[in-house]
Motif scaffolding. Structure first.
Motif, PDB file in Angstrom:
ATOM      1  N   SER A  25      71.429  43.305  62.706  1.00 42.87           N
ATOM      2  CA  SER A  25      70.059  43.482  62.202  1.00 42.87           C
ATOM      3  C   SER A  25      69.737  44.965  61.986  1.00 42.87           C
ATOM      4  CB  SER A  25      69.057  42.809  63.133  1.00 42.87           C
ATOM      5  OG  SER A  25      68.264  43.727  63.810  1.00 42.87           O
ATOM      6  N   LYS A  52      66.676  25.760  66.866  1.00 38.88           N
ATOM      7  CA  LYS A  52      65.470  26.093  67.654  1.00 38.88           C
ATOM      8  C   LYS A  52      65.819  27.122  68.743  1.00 38.88           C
ATOM      9  CE  LYS A  52      61.379  24.954  69.805  1.00 38.88           C
ATOM     10  NZ  LYS A  52      61.149  26.192  70.537  1.00 38.88           N
ATOM     11  N   SER A  55      66.518  30.436  67.061  1.00 35.39           N
ATOM     12  CA  SER A  55      65.275  31.010  66.498  1.00 35.39           C
ATOM     13  C   SER A  55      64.443  31.635  67.612  1.00 35.39           C
ATOM     14  CB  SER A  55      64.443  29.934  65.793  1.00 35.39           C
ATOM     15  OG  SER A  55      65.177  29.359  64.762  1.00 35.39           O
ATOM     16  N   ASP A  56      64.312  30.939  68.725  1.00 37.81           N
ATOM     17  CA  ASP A  56      63.535  31.483  69.850  1.00 37.81           C
ATOM     18  C   ASP A  56      64.189  32.756  70.389  1.00 37.81           C
ATOM     19  OD1 ASP A  56      61.795  29.411  69.602  1.00 37.81           O
ATOM     20  OD2 ASP A  56      62.544  28.258  71.306  1.00 37.81           O
ATOM     21  N   THR A  58      65.962  34.913  68.878  1.00 39.71           N
ATOM     22  CA  THR A  58      66.018  36.058  67.943  1.00 39.71           C
ATOM     23  C   THR A  58      64.639  36.398  67.380  1.00 39.71           C
ATOM     24  OG1 THR A  58      66.592  34.554  66.124  1.00 39.71           O
ATOM     25  CG2 THR A  58      68.422  35.641  67.238  1.00 39.71           C
ATOM     26  N   LYS A  59      63.590  35.867  68.006  1.00 39.84           N
ATOM     27  CA  LYS A  59      62.260  36.085  67.406  1.00 39.84           C
ATOM     28  C   LYS A  59      61.827  37.552  67.439  1.00 39.84           C
ATOM     29  CE  LYS A  59      59.518  34.419  71.330  1.00 39.84           C
ATOM     30  NZ  LYS A  59      60.378  33.627  72.198  1.00 39.84           N
ATOM     31  N   GLY A  60      62.488  38.364  68.243  1.00 39.57           N
ATOM     32  CA  GLY A  60      62.175  39.801  68.292  1.00 39.57           C
ATOM     33  C   GLY A  60      62.744  40.598  67.115  1.00 39.57           C
ATOM     34  N   PRO A  62      62.604  41.036  63.231  1.00 41.74           N
ATOM     35  CA  PRO A  62      61.869  40.585  62.052  1.00 41.74           C
ATOM     36  C   PRO A  62      62.754  40.323  60.836  1.00 41.74           C
ATOM     37  CG  PRO A  62      61.186  42.827  62.723  1.00 41.74           C
ATOM     38  CD  PRO A  62      62.214  42.370  63.701  1.00 41.74           C
ATOM     39  N   SER A  65      66.705  35.647  60.262  1.00 41.83           N
ATOM     40  CA  SER A  65      66.232  34.264  60.174  1.00 41.83           C
ATOM     41  C   SER A  65      67.372  33.330  60.566  1.00 41.83           C
ATOM     42  CB  SER A  65      65.722  33.938  58.769  1.00 41.83           C
ATOM     43  OG  SER A  65      66.753  34.161  57.833  1.00 41.83           O
TER      44      SER A  65
END
Ligand code: PNS
Length: 169
Positions: A25, A52, A55-56, A58-60, A62, A65
């Motif tokens: 990233s 799910k 996603s949780d 890696t939510k930090g 931006p 995806s």
């Protein structure tokens, strides 16, 4: 704008995967984590559950995806507008298979390159399979994945064991 895809089984995400994602990233404008809907393996989690969990976790980030895909990774790369496939290399034992896959992918899609990231030393031993093995025998998972992932693994193993045969085609 350089987009990279990071395909894998991610059954489930570990600190090793998250380390690769954090570094990807920073290196690429956009990273799409692709979770293979793989009927040949015997996953602990359904593909929806893996999406799910990832996603949780890696939510930090931006620019990261998470989605699922079926079929070839190079097609997933094309559909995502990516010219780069990221793979983590833990040890020399990974290398032969990964090189063969990268070369096959290059024959299939010469416009897509594979970029290998050397897994950080602290996670060089780690895999989803090893984590599930330790979980099955009640070992401490705290060095392997975030707490939410560990909780999901323990819940799943308690309810069903390591192999979710019902999901095999
Ligand atoms: O986490 P994994 O199981 O090591 O990931 C392997 C993965 C999903 C990257 C690989 O099996 C894959 O790309 N599968 C999709 C089919 C494909 O494109 N195979 C590569 C050409 S041989």
């Amino acid at each position: 704008m350089v987009t990279a895809v990071y395909p894998g089984s991610f059954d489930p995400a570990t600190f090793g995967h998250l380390d690769v994602i954090a570094r990807a990233s920073a290196a690429f404008d956009r990273v799409v984590v692709g979770i293979l809907n793989n009927s040949a393996k015997c996953p602990l989690f359904s593909v929806e559950e893996r999406v799910k969990i990832m996603s949780d976790a890696t939510k930090g980030f931006p620019n990261v995806s998470v989605t699922s895909f079926s079929g070839l990774s190079v097609n997933f790369a094309h559909e995502s507008g990516a010219k780069v496939i990221i793979r983590g290399l833990r040890a020399v034992t990974d290398f032969e298979y990964e090189l063969q896959m990268a070369q096959t992918n290059r024959v299939l899609a010469p416009d897509v390159d594979t970029v290998f990231m050397a897994t950080s030393l602290e996670y060089a031993y780690l895999s989803s399979t090893i984590m599930k093995e330790v979980a099955l025998y009640g070992g401490d998972l705290s060095n392997f994945a975030p707490k939410e992932v560990i909780d999901a693994v323990v819940r799943k193993i308690l309810s069903r064991g390591v192999c979710n045969n019902e999901q095999q085609d």
